[in-house]
Design a protein around this motif. Structure first.
Motif, PDB file in Angstrom:
ATOM      1  N   LYS A 170       7.795   1.872   0.097  1.00 13.22           N
ATOM      2  CA  LYS A 170       8.487   0.620   0.396  1.00 13.22           C
ATOM      3  C   LYS A 170      10.007   0.789   0.346  1.00 13.22           C
ATOM      4  N   ILE A 171      10.421   1.978   0.640  1.00 10.41           N
ATOM      5  CA  ILE A 171      11.853   2.231   0.785  1.00 10.41           C
ATOM      6  C   ILE A 171      12.189   2.040   2.246  1.00 10.41           C
ATOM      7  N   TYR A 172      13.309   1.407   2.531  1.00 11.73           N
ATOM      8  CA  TYR A 172      13.696   1.357   3.941  1.00 11.73           C
ATOM      9  C   TYR A 172      14.639   2.497   4.223  1.00 11.73           C
ATOM     10  N   ILE A 173      14.320   3.228   5.260  1.00  5.46           N
ATOM     11  CA  ILE A 173      15.130   4.408   5.522  1.00  5.46           C
ATOM     12  C   ILE A 173      16.248   4.095   6.493  1.00  5.46           C
ATOM     13  N   ALA A 174      16.163   2.958   7.157  1.00 10.96           N
ATOM     14  CA  ALA A 174      17.264   2.570   8.019  1.00 10.96           C
ATOM     15  C   ALA A 174      17.148   1.087   8.281  1.00 10.96           C
ATOM     16  N   THR A 175      18.273   0.497   8.578  1.00  6.82           N
ATOM     17  CA  THR A 175      18.278  -0.905   8.991  1.00  6.82           C
ATOM     18  C   THR A 175      19.450  -1.091   9.929  1.00  6.82           C
ATOM     19  N   ASP A 176      19.502  -2.230  10.577  1.00  9.78           N
ATOM     20  CA  ASP A 176      20.638  -2.439  11.458  1.00  9.78           C
ATOM     21  C   ASP A 176      21.882  -2.692  10.606  1.00  9.78           C
ATOM     22  N   SER A 177      23.013  -2.778  11.231  1.00 11.33           N
ATOM     23  CA  SER A 177      24.249  -2.696  10.457  1.00 11.33           C
ATOM     24  C   SER A 177      24.621  -3.998   9.799  1.00 11.33           C
ATOM     25  N   SER A 178      23.907  -5.076  10.078  1.00 10.15           N
ATOM     26  CA  SER A 178      24.248  -6.312   9.379  1.00 10.15           C
ATOM     27  C   SER A 178      23.866  -6.167   7.913  1.00 10.15           C
ATOM     28  N   PRO A 179      24.577  -6.858   7.045  1.00  8.80           N
ATOM     29  CA  PRO A 179      24.321  -6.648   5.611  1.00  8.80           C
ATOM     30  C   PRO A 179      22.903  -7.059   5.212  1.00  8.80           C
ATOM     31  N   VAL A 180      22.369  -6.338   4.263  1.00  6.79           N
ATOM     32  CA  VAL A 180      21.007  -6.590   3.805  1.00  6.79           C
ATOM     33  C   VAL A 180      21.074  -7.596   2.669  1.00  6.79           C
ATOM     34  N   ASP A 181      20.427  -8.720   2.843  1.00  4.70           N
ATOM     35  CA  ASP A 181      20.337  -9.585   1.673  1.00  4.70           C
ATOM     36  C   ASP A 181      18.971  -9.403   1.040  1.00  4.70           C
ATOM     37  N   SER A 182      18.941  -9.653  -0.249  1.00  7.56           N
ATOM     38  CA  SER A 182      17.758  -9.246  -0.992  1.00  7.56           C
ATOM     39  C   SER A 182      16.522 -10.004  -0.551  1.00  7.56           C
ATOM     40  N   GLN A 183      16.679 -11.265  -0.125  1.00 10.77           N
ATOM     41  CA  GLN A 183      15.485 -12.005   0.255  1.00 10.77           C
ATOM     42  C   GLN A 183      14.782 -11.367   1.434  1.00 10.77           C
ATOM     43  N   SER A 184      15.550 -10.980   2.447  1.00 11.28           N
ATOM     44  CA  SER A 184      14.882 -10.429   3.619  1.00 11.28           C
ATOM     45  C   SER A 184      14.233  -9.099   3.271  1.00 11.28           C
ATOM     46  N   TYR A 185      14.888  -8.337   2.400  1.00 11.08           N
ATOM     47  CA  TYR A 185      14.236  -7.089   2.012  1.00 11.08           C
ATOM     48  C   TYR A 185      12.948  -7.368   1.253  1.00 11.08           C
ATOM     49  N   GLU A 186      13.030  -8.316   0.339  1.00  9.67           N
ATOM     50  CA  GLU A 186      11.856  -8.582  -0.484  1.00  9.67           C
ATOM     51  C   GLU A 186      10.685  -9.076   0.347  1.00  9.67           C
ATOM     52  N   ILE A 187      10.991  -9.919   1.317  1.00  9.53           N
ATOM     53  CA  ILE A 187       9.874 -10.484   2.072  1.00  9.53           C
ATOM     54  C   ILE A 187       9.241  -9.411   2.948  1.00  9.53           C
ATOM     55  N   CYS A 188      10.054  -8.511   3.468  1.00  8.02           N
ATOM     56  CA  CYS A 188       9.495  -7.426   4.267  1.00  8.02           C
ATOM     57  C   CYS A 188       8.671  -6.501   3.376  1.00  8.02           C
ATOM     58  N   SER A 189       9.185  -6.265   2.206  1.00  9.56           N
ATOM     59  CA  SER A 189       8.473  -5.402   1.282  1.00  9.56           C
ATOM     60  C   SER A 189       7.135  -6.034   0.882  1.00  9.56           C
ATOM     61  N   ASP A 190       7.163  -7.324   0.651  1.00 16.34           N
ATOM     62  CA  ASP A 190       5.917  -8.009   0.320  1.00 16.34           C
ATOM     63  C   ASP A 190       4.950  -7.986   1.492  1.00 16.34           C
ATOM     64  N   MET A 191       5.512  -8.042   2.693  1.00 13.84           N
ATOM     65  CA  MET A 191       4.640  -8.028   3.858  1.00 13.84           C
ATOM     66  C   MET A 191       3.850  -6.731   3.914  1.00 13.84           C
ATOM     67  N   ILE A 192       4.498  -5.642   3.584  1.00 14.29           N
ATOM     68  CA  ILE A 192       3.776  -4.375   3.593  1.00 14.29           C
ATOM     69  C   ILE A 192       2.613  -4.436   2.626  1.00 14.29           C
ATOM     70  N   ASP A 193       2.861  -4.996   1.457  1.00 15.31           N
ATOM     71  CA  ASP A 193       1.772  -5.125   0.485  1.00 15.31           C
ATOM     72  C   ASP A 193       0.623  -5.934   1.061  1.00 15.31           C
ATOM     73  N   VAL A 194       0.985  -7.038   1.707  1.00 16.79           N
ATOM     74  CA  VAL A 194      -0.047  -7.903   2.272  1.00 16.79           C
ATOM     75  C   VAL A 194      -0.855  -7.144   3.310  1.00 16.79           C
ATOM     76  N   ILE A 195      -0.156  -6.453   4.179  1.00 17.58           N
ATOM     77  CA  ILE A 195      -0.852  -5.762   5.264  1.00 17.58           C
ATOM     78  C   ILE A 195      -1.746  -4.665   4.692  1.00 17.58           C
ATOM     79  N   ILE A 196      -1.226  -3.962   3.715  1.00 18.74           N
ATOM     80  CA  ILE A 196      -2.043  -2.888   3.145  1.00 18.74           C
ATOM     81  C   ILE A 196      -3.272  -3.478   2.465  1.00 18.74           C
ATOM     82  N   ASP A 197      -3.076  -4.580   1.759  1.00 19.57           N
ATOM     83  CA  ASP A 197      -4.218  -5.203   1.099  1.00 19.57           C
ATOM     84  C   ASP A 197      -5.252  -5.666   2.114  1.00 19.57           C
TER      85      ASP A 197
END
Lengths: 894, 412
Positions: free
Chosen positions: B229-256
């Protein structure tokens, strides 16, 4: 005035209160003409002046009533009727510039039929809803309208650009503005009345493969040299020569990663700074086409870069890590002062016009103001914001005010740093996230948004949002005291008058943002007080809580006990209730016998055995109604006493009575009675169930906790059969440590810099060693009687030499030592008298252990054991000093 | 499913080949005082251990090398806290010589003065050996600190450290500081930034993502390494924690969800990371029947009222070989109640692209699908270069080996 000729306009979108104001002011003197006209074209009867009070673009009607009154009042003194339709600006006599416009019918204005109103301007101060008169496609009504939306008031309009916008930059004369977005690259000509598209560069951009831009800056050069710089979404910086021909002048592709911000030097028009994710800041001289940029290696992703407006060489950069660093362009190799500003990246920077202060916005949802000449690296103001700022900019000519737009937030907020918690103004300009802002002048702000519009808003005259806050608050504590505050506001817009010098130590270097030497902060003018309501007899509550028995099973005795307790607490009704309960359940004392009601016609009394007779007698003593001798036979005739084998059942049910009783107490808020009764009757099988019993328990426990009756609260929770209450203290138990001198809890999340080792309130070091006076981190040993603590090692050393407490409190913490010393003395004096029994303290648990002084070092294990016993075992030893005052001991054993 | 052992059993990248492979494998070192949380970090980030379990970790007594086989291969070296660098037997050259990043973990809830002294000596020692090393300082266990205290701690640590380094004449050493905790996403975010510095293709990936975002109306795009659940790249706009967290949670959901509904491939899925033979086995579930594709597409709009409607589906494109070129593709869309759409698409067996976009933009889903397809092809090209490079180097090494062998035989 012929009223029939004149039609009264009433816009349905105006809120009732505002509309009422409008009607009042218009019908009193000048009815409103419905005639629409264009700005300045019509010369007939447009003697209308109109004061802008609150140009709210989206018309959220939250400020209309209060404002209308004041604006009406102020406008009464305004005598600047415009004589024809051209826009005019006047100043009212109150000193604040208000815009009086001759917009013919565009506002809710008046057209004096036949000159009856000539010379006296009609003003409708209806708090900013006047643009909703439907004279044209106003921006807030039709956000998708692809053309300029003329709105009645100057500098308040929206312009749709057909694409989400990300940034804007104005030409030096503020006549044009460049707006960019994902697929927008336009230059708009802006007047007071609206904007129109002047140049669309998108086609050129698309041809050159620049789909959109993330940032735009208009160069300070004008005329034929005019330039704008944009950052292409795919990387390069593009310089457009818009002065001569609208084409790309230069493309800068040297940055290896995306560019985040560009900035023109305000002093040297051809210098451009770029901040990039490739950890460099580069300086470009646009006059020399092929010259590579000066590289400043920031070693961190650079999010933002800004020139100091008062300097040619001083720049400041904000980094991804939250640091802000100052650079001197004369020495691009080494950065200057760098300080930690935000948690998370820096989103926006803006230099104060004075060149000394800097405002920064960060991901930690704060705007901070820094004094760049101060060495302390501490912010001088912090403004907490609802989201992280996307752009922050100081308001021109208002040294304390700044505006900010936020991520995922449609409003733009103007703050005064002296009052950080309430925004001064909130501008509802957009339907979607406002992305960037730009002050045109001190009163007009331009914004762009993801709702595809460019908007202009007049900040002057906006409602001060703090004035809308209620100034009064009240709260009650558990002792029945009501604390309240009442705002004593000097009136609307009293902000400036409520400023007081910043409290704290006088700092010779402190400079306020406006250059004066005394920093000011806002102090709310409030009066407060405490009012003793005496609604709640807390002494009786505590007495009862401490003395009520909650034991289930033995209902009779417990009820009797509780009845006495309640009587002593002067709770006579409760006492009687307990007595009644006792009576209800007394008959169950002898389960083999049941008093049953038989038919009233049955005249005889069936008596089975003598013992039953006694029992009946017993009952008679208790039941008042049976006590009177005269009634006895009558009552007896109603009852038959039978011996039942099994099962035993009460033949007359108290359920309803008990239910009534509990509900009565619940209505009274006497959860103490409810809970105690429930607990006492817990073993009764057919106890009525109450939906609210869980709430009673939790509120009783809560109440007990407020009175710090922790043990009773725990006992209640453990006695409760409800699982949720019962397990309440079984999960996530938090043990707080408290300062031993002032009892203030030492929170684990201590916001102080002292952390866990010192008390914030009384400024004392916690759990210090009495020998070395340093904080004990690790095993803390203390004397249970004088409660002075030590490092284990220091205690060992000290008490191998002395019996007295090292603090000099006089307590003999280690009497064995005394004994040993005596023994040694005696040994040395060769005295054989065994009178050292007199020194023996029989209550001391270690009295029979003999520790030769040297054994401390030779048997550390043994000594350790004895020391632990010294500190902990004695507290639980029933033999030792059960009556000794147990002072609170800081619990620092990690 | 357990990922706990991926790496060391790898048939190809076993220890015997580690020397040869070393250059292409950045090394990441975890250092710090004892009990500062190094092993916990390693377990939580790379081995899916739940944070509460880390309480029971034994203290590390020897250097624990952990080969991570993910999109980029790297080694995590977990150092025991009590290691002494001034011990003459300690071979600093060998240790620091090929390190890409040195992560120094500081327990922020403890008295960190000793840790700062150790950090200073570590940086000095490592910088002397290898000036190219990037130093990352994790101010760890910040979950117990208040917001104000956090920033004060970071400021204090940062100031002390940089001042001390400046005094030692090492102004050029750049330390990056992160506030981390294993109980939230901060540790993953910090590791993402650390790992990103080790990826040479990062600017290219970022640029690709920028172009993708700009052309598809995507607000934020992450390229996730699915296991960690590490992001190895993102676009150049700043990363806010909510968007990272929700994407990270999405991976969990999909894997489950994929572990519930996936077909037999799922059994192999958890091992898919271990086994290069299962190259084409994707990590997502593969539902039966191609009509799922229509279903989820059509149903997607109907779900707009649900707070989260999951029209997750995968493997549907393998029924349409013309489009997918035979690749299995996991694909999932989650529509949120606030009008945001989460769009996940498998890029390769390690990576997933997750985009955040507005619901109205998502109406042009075909365009987005096409753009993402182009993005994938571009990514393949980027990493084809790397693969070619590696193959070339391996061949050269083999040739060298053969020559040596031949030479030996010749001499013999």
């Amino acid at each position: 005035m012929n009223r029939d000729m004149l039609k009264l306009r009433k816009d349905p979108t105006i809120p009732p209160s505002a509309a009422a104001t409008v009607n009042t002011s218009t019908t009193n003197a000048f009815p409103v003409s419905p005639r629409l006209g264009n700005t300045g074209g019509d010369s007939r009867g447009n003697r209308s002046g109109r004061q802008r009070t609150s140009p709210k673009g989206s018309g959220a009607g939250n400020n209309a009533p209060s404002n209308s009154a004041s604006s009406n009042a102020s406008v009464a003194s305004t005598q600047h009727p415009t004589t024809n339709g051209g826009p005019a600006v006047g100043y009212n006599t109150l000193g604040s510039p208000g815009y009086l416009t001759g917009s013919n019918g565009l506002g809710i204005g008046a057209s004096g039929g036949g000159g009856s109103s000539a010379g006296s301007p009609l003003v409708t101060g209806n708090g900013g809803h006047s643009q909703q008169d439907g004279t044209g496609p106003s921006g807030n009504q039709s956000p998708l309208q692809p053309s300029t939306s003329p709105i009645s008031s100057p500098n308040t309009f929206r312009f749709d650009t057909n694409g989400a916008l990300w940034a804007l930059s104005a030409s030096p004369d503020y006549a044009s503005v460049a707006v960019v977005g994902r697929d927008v690259l336009k230059i708009l000509n802006v007047t007071e009345w609206g904007a129109e598209e002047a140049i669309n560069l998108k086609a050129v951009g698309v041809r050159n493969n620049f789909a959109g831009s993330t940032d735009v800056k208009w160069g300070p050069t004008t005329g034929r040299d005019a330039k704008i710089a944009t950052i292409g979404t795919n990387g390069p910086i593009v310089i457009w020569d818009i002065g001569t021909h609208n084409k790309i002048g230069r493309t800068i592709k040297e940055h290896t990663r995306s560019v985040n911000r560009i900035c023109f030097s305000p002093q040297e028009p051809n210098l451009l700074l770029s901040a990039s994710s490739d950890s460099t800041i580069r300086l470009w001289d646009l006059r020399v086409r092929d010259k590579p940029g000066v590289i400043m290696d920031a070693k961190d992703i650079v999010r933002e870069v800004q020139f100091n407006p008062t300097s040619t060489h001083d720049i400041v950069a904000g980094y991804e890590s939250g640091n802000i660093q100052r650079w001197d362009l004369r020495n691009p190799l080494v950065g200057e002062k760098k300080f930690m500003a935000h948690m998370g990246f820096v989103t926006s920077l803006d230099y104060h016009p004075s060149g000394r202060f800097l405002a920064s916005g960060g991901r930690d949802r704060t705007i901070k103001v820094w004094d760049m000449e101060d060495e302390k690296r501490r912010e001088i103001h912090t403004i907490p914001t609802i989201q992280y700022t996307s752009k922050v900019q100081w308001r021109p000519n208002r040294p304390y005010q700044l505006a900010a737009s936020f991520k995922d937030e449609s409003t733009v907020q103007v703050f005064d740093v002296r009052r950080p918690y309430v925004p001064l103004h909130v501008l509802y300009q957009h339907d979607k996230d406002a992305t960037s802002i730009l002050w045109k002048d001190s009163d007009v702000i331009w914004t762009v948004s993801k709702d595809k519009t460019f908007a202009s808003a007049l900040v002057k005259g906006q409602t001060v949002s703090a004035d809308l806050l209620p100034g009064g608050k009240a709260a009650m504590n558990c002792y029945g005291q009501l604390a309240f505050t009442v705002s004593t506001k000097a009136g609307p817009d009293s902000f400036e008058r409520d400023l007081v010098p910043k409290p704290g130590r006088p700092n010779a270097k402190a400079v306020a943002l406006d250059g004066s030497s005394e920093p000011m902060v806002y102090r709310t003018r409030q009066t407060g007080g405490v009012f003793d309501c005496e609604l709640f007899n807390h002494e009786a509550f505590i007495y009862c809580a401490q003395n009520y028995s909650m034991e289930a099973g033995n209902i009779r005795e417990v009820c009797e006990h509780n009845s006495n307790v309640a009587w002593q607490a002067n709770k006579y009704r409760d006492s009687q209730a307990w007595t009644a309960l006792k009576l209800f359940f007394s008959e169950m004392a002898e389960p083999a016998i049941v008093v049953s009601q038989v038919d009233a016609v049955a005249p005889e009394v069936t008596t089975s055995a003598g013992t039953k007779e006694e029992e009946q007698q017993d009952d008679d003593d208790d039941i008042d109604t049976l006590e009177a001798g005269a009634t006895k036979p009558v009552v007896r005739s109603l009852f038959a006493i039978k011996v039942l084998d099994a099962p035993i059942k009460r033949n007359w049910s108290h359920d309803d009575t008990i239910r009534n009783m509990l509900e009565f107490y619940a209505d009274q808020g006497e959860v103490q009675m409810c809970v105690t009764i429930l607990l006492v009757l817990a073993e009764e099988e057919d106890l009525p169930q109450f939906d609210l019993s869980q709430h009673w328990f939790s509120s009783y426990i809560d109440l007990l906790s407020r009175f710090k009756l922790w043990s009773i609260a725990t006992a209640v929770s453990q006695a409760c059969k409800d699982d949720r209450i019962h397990t309440m203290n079984q999960d996530s138990t938090t043990i707080h440590t408290s300062c031993s001198s002032c009892m203030k809890p030492i929170l684990t999340r201590a916001p102080s810099s002292s952390g866990f080792w010192a008390c914030d309130r009384c400024r004392k070091v916690l759990s210090s060693c009495s020998v070395c006076h340093k904080t004990v981190r690790g095993i803390f040993t203390w004397c249970t009687q004088c409660s002075h603590g030590f490092h284990l090692q220091h205690a060992q050393e000290w008490f191998s030499q002395s019996a007295e407490c090292p603090t000099g409190c006089g307590h003999q913490c280690f009497p064995e030592m005394l004994k040993i010393q005596r023994e040694q003395e005696q040994m040395s004096l060769r005295l054989e008298t065994p009178d050292n029994e007199t020194l023996h303290d029989p209550s001391h648990p270690h009295a029979h252990q003999h520790f030769p002084p040297r054994s401390v070092h030779s048997h550390p294990q043994q000594e350790l054991a004895s020391n632990q016993g010294h500190s902990t075992l004695r507290a639980t030893d029933s033999d030792a000093k059960a009556s000794s005052p147990l002072s609170y001991l800081p619990y620092n054993v990690v | 499913m357990s990922y706990s052992d991926y790496g060391d059993n790898d048939p190809i990248y076993g220890d015997d080949l580690a020397d040869e492979d070393r250059e292409s494998r950045p090394r990441l070192m975890l250092m710090g005082l004892r009990r500062s949380g190094k092993s916990s970090i390693q377990r939580v980030v790379f081995h899916k251990m739940t944070p509460t379990e880390t309480l029971f970790l034994e203290s590390t007594s020897k250097i624990n090398k952990d080969n991570i086989h993910s999109f980029i291969d790297f080694q995590v070296w977990d150092f025991p806290g009590q290691m002494d660098f001034f011990d003459p037997t300690f071979d600093t050259t060998a240790i620091f010589g090929e390190v890409g990043a040195l992560v120094f973990v500081i327990d922020s809830q403890d008295d960190y003065m000793e840790a700062l002294a150790r950090l200073h000596s570590t940086v000095v020692a490592a910088y002397r050996v290898n000036p190219n090393i990037t130093f990352e300082v994790f101010i760890h266990k910040v979950d117990g600190l208040s917001e104000d205290y956090k920033i004060d701690t970071q400021r204090d640590i940062q100031q002390t450290t940089t001042d001390e380094l400046a005094d030692a004449g090492l102004e050029n050493v750049q330390l990056a500081f992160y506030l981390t905790s294993i109980y939230d996403h901060s540790i993953f975010e910090a590791f993402s930034k650390v790992i990103q510095k080790l990826i040479p293709q990062l600017p290219t990936l970022e640029n690709l993502l920028n172009i993708l975002c700009a052309n598809s109306g995507i607000e934020k795009a992450f390229l996730f390494d699915v296991i960690s659940k590490i992001y190895i790249a993102t676009d150049s706009s700043p990363v806010d924690s909510q968007s990272y967290e929700i994407c990270s949670d999405m991976i969990d959901v999909i894997i489950d969800i994929s572990s519930i509904y996936g077909r037999a491939a799922i059994g192999a899925k958890s091992q898919g990371y271990l086994d290069d033979q299962q190259d084409q086995e994707d990590w997502s579930h593969q539902q039966d029947g191609h009509d799922d594709y229509e279903d989820s597409n059509g149903g997607g709009h109907g779900h707009s009222q649900a707070v989260v409607s999951n029209s997750s589906r995968a493997g549907s494109l393998n029924n349409q070989p013309a489009q997918s070129g035979g690749n299995h593709e996991a694909f999932s869309v989650i529509k949120m109640g606030n009008g945001t759409v989460l769009y996940l698409r498998e890029v390769n067996k390690y990576l997933a692209l997750i985009c955040l976009l507005r619901a109205e933009t998502f109406e042009k889903q075909g365009l987005i699908d096409y753009n993402v397809h182009c993005f994938k092809e571009a990514m393949d090209q980027v990493f084809e270069l790397k693969r070619a490079e590696r193959t070339r180097r391996e061949m050269e090494a083999n040739q060298l080996l053969e020559q040596q062998h031949n030479g030996l035989y010749g001499h013999g």
